[in-house]
Design a protein around this motif. Structure first.
Motif, PDB file in Angstrom:
ATOM      1  N   GLN A 236      18.031 -19.153  38.333  1.00  0.00           N
ATOM      2  CA  GLN A 236      18.129 -20.609  38.352  1.00  0.00           C
ATOM      3  C   GLN A 236      16.799 -21.246  38.764  1.00  0.00           C
ATOM      4  N   ALA A 237      16.119 -20.626  39.741  1.00  0.00           N
ATOM      5  CA  ALA A 237      14.822 -21.158  40.168  1.00  0.00           C
ATOM      6  C   ALA A 237      13.815 -21.088  39.030  1.00  0.00           C
ATOM      7  N   ALA A 238      13.830 -19.984  38.285  1.00  0.00           N
ATOM      8  CA  ALA A 238      12.900 -19.826  37.170  1.00  0.00           C
ATOM      9  C   ALA A 238      13.173 -20.827  36.057  1.00  0.00           C
ATOM     10  N   GLU A 243      19.707 -24.276  42.575  1.00  0.00           N
ATOM     11  CA  GLU A 243      19.701 -22.898  43.079  1.00  0.00           C
ATOM     12  C   GLU A 243      20.881 -22.672  44.033  1.00  0.00           C
ATOM     13  N   ASP A 244      22.090 -22.693  43.480  1.00  0.00           N
ATOM     14  CA  ASP A 244      23.272 -22.505  44.323  1.00  0.00           C
ATOM     15  C   ASP A 244      23.906 -21.121  44.153  1.00  0.00           C
ATOM     16  N   GLY A 245      23.371 -20.308  43.249  1.00  0.00           N
ATOM     17  CA  GLY A 245      23.921 -18.974  43.047  1.00  0.00           C
ATOM     18  C   GLY A 245      25.275 -18.968  42.367  1.00  0.00           C
ATOM     19  N   ILE A 246      25.715 -20.107  41.845  1.00  0.00           N
ATOM     20  CA  ILE A 246      27.002 -20.216  41.158  1.00  0.00           C
ATOM     21  C   ILE A 246      26.747 -20.324  39.658  1.00  0.00           C
ATOM     22  N   GLY A 248      27.649 -21.591  36.295  1.00  0.00           N
ATOM     23  CA  GLY A 248      28.464 -22.630  35.680  1.00  0.00           C
ATOM     24  C   GLY A 248      27.896 -22.964  34.306  1.00  0.00           C
ATOM     25  N   PRO A 249      28.318 -24.065  33.694  1.00  0.00           N
ATOM     26  CA  PRO A 249      27.890 -24.397  32.324  1.00  0.00           C
ATOM     27  C   PRO A 249      26.376 -24.433  32.129  1.00  0.00           C
ATOM     28  N   ASP A 250      25.623 -25.012  33.076  1.00  0.00           N
ATOM     29  CA  ASP A 250      24.177 -25.096  32.908  1.00  0.00           C
ATOM     30  C   ASP A 250      23.527 -23.719  32.940  1.00  0.00           C
ATOM     31  N   THR A 251      23.982 -22.869  33.869  1.00  0.00           N
ATOM     32  CA  THR A 251      23.414 -21.523  33.957  1.00  0.00           C
ATOM     33  C   THR A 251      23.801 -20.684  32.746  1.00  0.00           C
ATOM     34  N   TRP A 252      25.052 -20.821  32.279  1.00  0.00           N
ATOM     35  CA  TRP A 252      25.456 -20.097  31.067  1.00  0.00           C
ATOM     36  C   TRP A 252      24.580 -20.489  29.883  1.00  0.00           C
ATOM     37  N   ALA A 253      24.276 -21.776  29.768  1.00  0.00           N
ATOM     38  CA  ALA A 253      23.466 -22.236  28.636  1.00  0.00           C
ATOM     39  C   ALA A 253      22.108 -21.531  28.606  1.00  0.00           C
ATOM     40  N   GLU A 254      21.509 -21.326  29.780  1.00  0.00           N
ATOM     41  CA  GLU A 254      20.231 -20.631  29.847  1.00  0.00           C
ATOM     42  C   GLU A 254      20.396 -19.129  29.642  1.00  0.00           C
ATOM     43  N   LEU A 255      21.461 -18.550  30.195  1.00  0.00           N
ATOM     44  CA  LEU A 255      21.686 -17.108  30.031  1.00  0.00           C
ATOM     45  C   LEU A 255      21.899 -16.734  28.564  1.00  0.00           C
ATOM     46  N   ARG A 256      22.483 -17.610  27.793  1.00  0.00           N
ATOM     47  CA  ARG A 256      22.795 -17.277  26.396  1.00  0.00           C
ATOM     48  C   ARG A 256      21.670 -17.627  25.425  1.00  0.00           C
TER      49      ARG A 256
END
Length: 257
Positions: A236-238, A243-246, A248-256
């Motif tokens: 998330q920091a990158a 940076e909550d370690g959870i 969710g939709p925003d993090t999934w969007a970057e992971l995919r």
């Protein structure tokens, strides 16, 4: 952007999911607590208590936050309904129940009367939607292990496979692409919420995708422990996310990606 405090460990999962979404909405708006106080009918100290899980968030505060941030309040209100379901559906105490005459009692086996025609449309709409989201919103996480080998960029698989999950083992990451999105063969989700101690296929998917991006979540076993959460924080920091370690939709969007 200041880092949020950890939510209380004893906070019910439904309430935690609501607060995660409200925090993300506030962060995207760029408003501080003082600005929210100026733009809403709630004080700065009230917003601090609500968003840090010290006090339940009133429905009005959810509506006002959505309004000042320029977003549709309906999804947030559904989460609020789910989070406070136990309170809103609790029957009144016996001593408060009004007396009813024998004539007023419905005949045994008679169906309940339909809701009045003037019942607010919003209430009729939220009830079924609330239960639909209860199942999806509470599917907190799944996980898996092994290395991730993605197909070349732009090459789409016919359909991403979804492998079965079972606790107590590790997993391989079978990389595929579909509609331009990366998949690892365990879950197709783009919005499941994953936090500490979550488990299941979504966790496996997140662990594989973290490895693909060069962030080590530890053993790919479908268990969202401290190593996986720390890997998510670094990811998330990158990506300049909260940076909550959870996950969710925003993090999934970057992971995919």
């Amino acid at each position: 952007m200041p880092r949020w405090k950890e939510l209380p460990s004893g906070l019910p999962e439904r309430e935690r999911q609501l607060l995660v979404q409200l925090r993300r909405l506030k962060d995207r708006s760029g408003f501080g607590l003082a600005a929210l106080s100026a733009k809403t009918s709630y004080s700065r100290s009230s917003w601090e208590r609500y968003l840090n899980g010290k006090q339940p968030v009133p429905r009005g505060a959810v509506e006002e936050l959505a309004r000042v941030c320029g977003t549709d309040p309906t999804p947030l209100l559904v989460l609020h309904e789910v989070a406070h379901e136990a309170v809103t559906e609790r029957p009144p105490a016996a001593k408060e129940e009004p007396a009813r005459s024998a004539e007023a009692l419905p005949a045994q086996g008679a169906p309940e009367p339909p809701p009045p025609d003037d019942e607010p449309a919003r209430a009729r709409r939220l009830v079924p939607l609330r239960y639909a989201l209860a199942g999806a919103g509470l599917a907190v996480a799944a996980g898996f292990g092994g290395g991730l080998l993605l197909a070349p960029d732009g090459e789409d698989a016919a359909a991403p496979a979804v492998q079965a999950y079972g606790p107590g083992r590790t997993y391989d990451c079978v990389a595929q692409r579909k509609d331009g999105l990366a998949h690892a063969g365990h879950s197709l989700t783009t919005d499941a919420l994953i936090d500490i101690n979550g488990n299941g296929r979504d966790v496996v998917e997140a662990q594989c995708l973290l490895r693909r991006h060069g962030f080590d979540p530890g053993v790919v076993d479908g268990l969202y422990g401290p190593a996986s959460k720390e890997a998510v924080r670094k990811f998330q920091a990158a990506r300049q996310l909260v940076e909550d370690g959870i996950v969710g939709p925003d993090t999934w969007a970057e992971l995919r990606r």
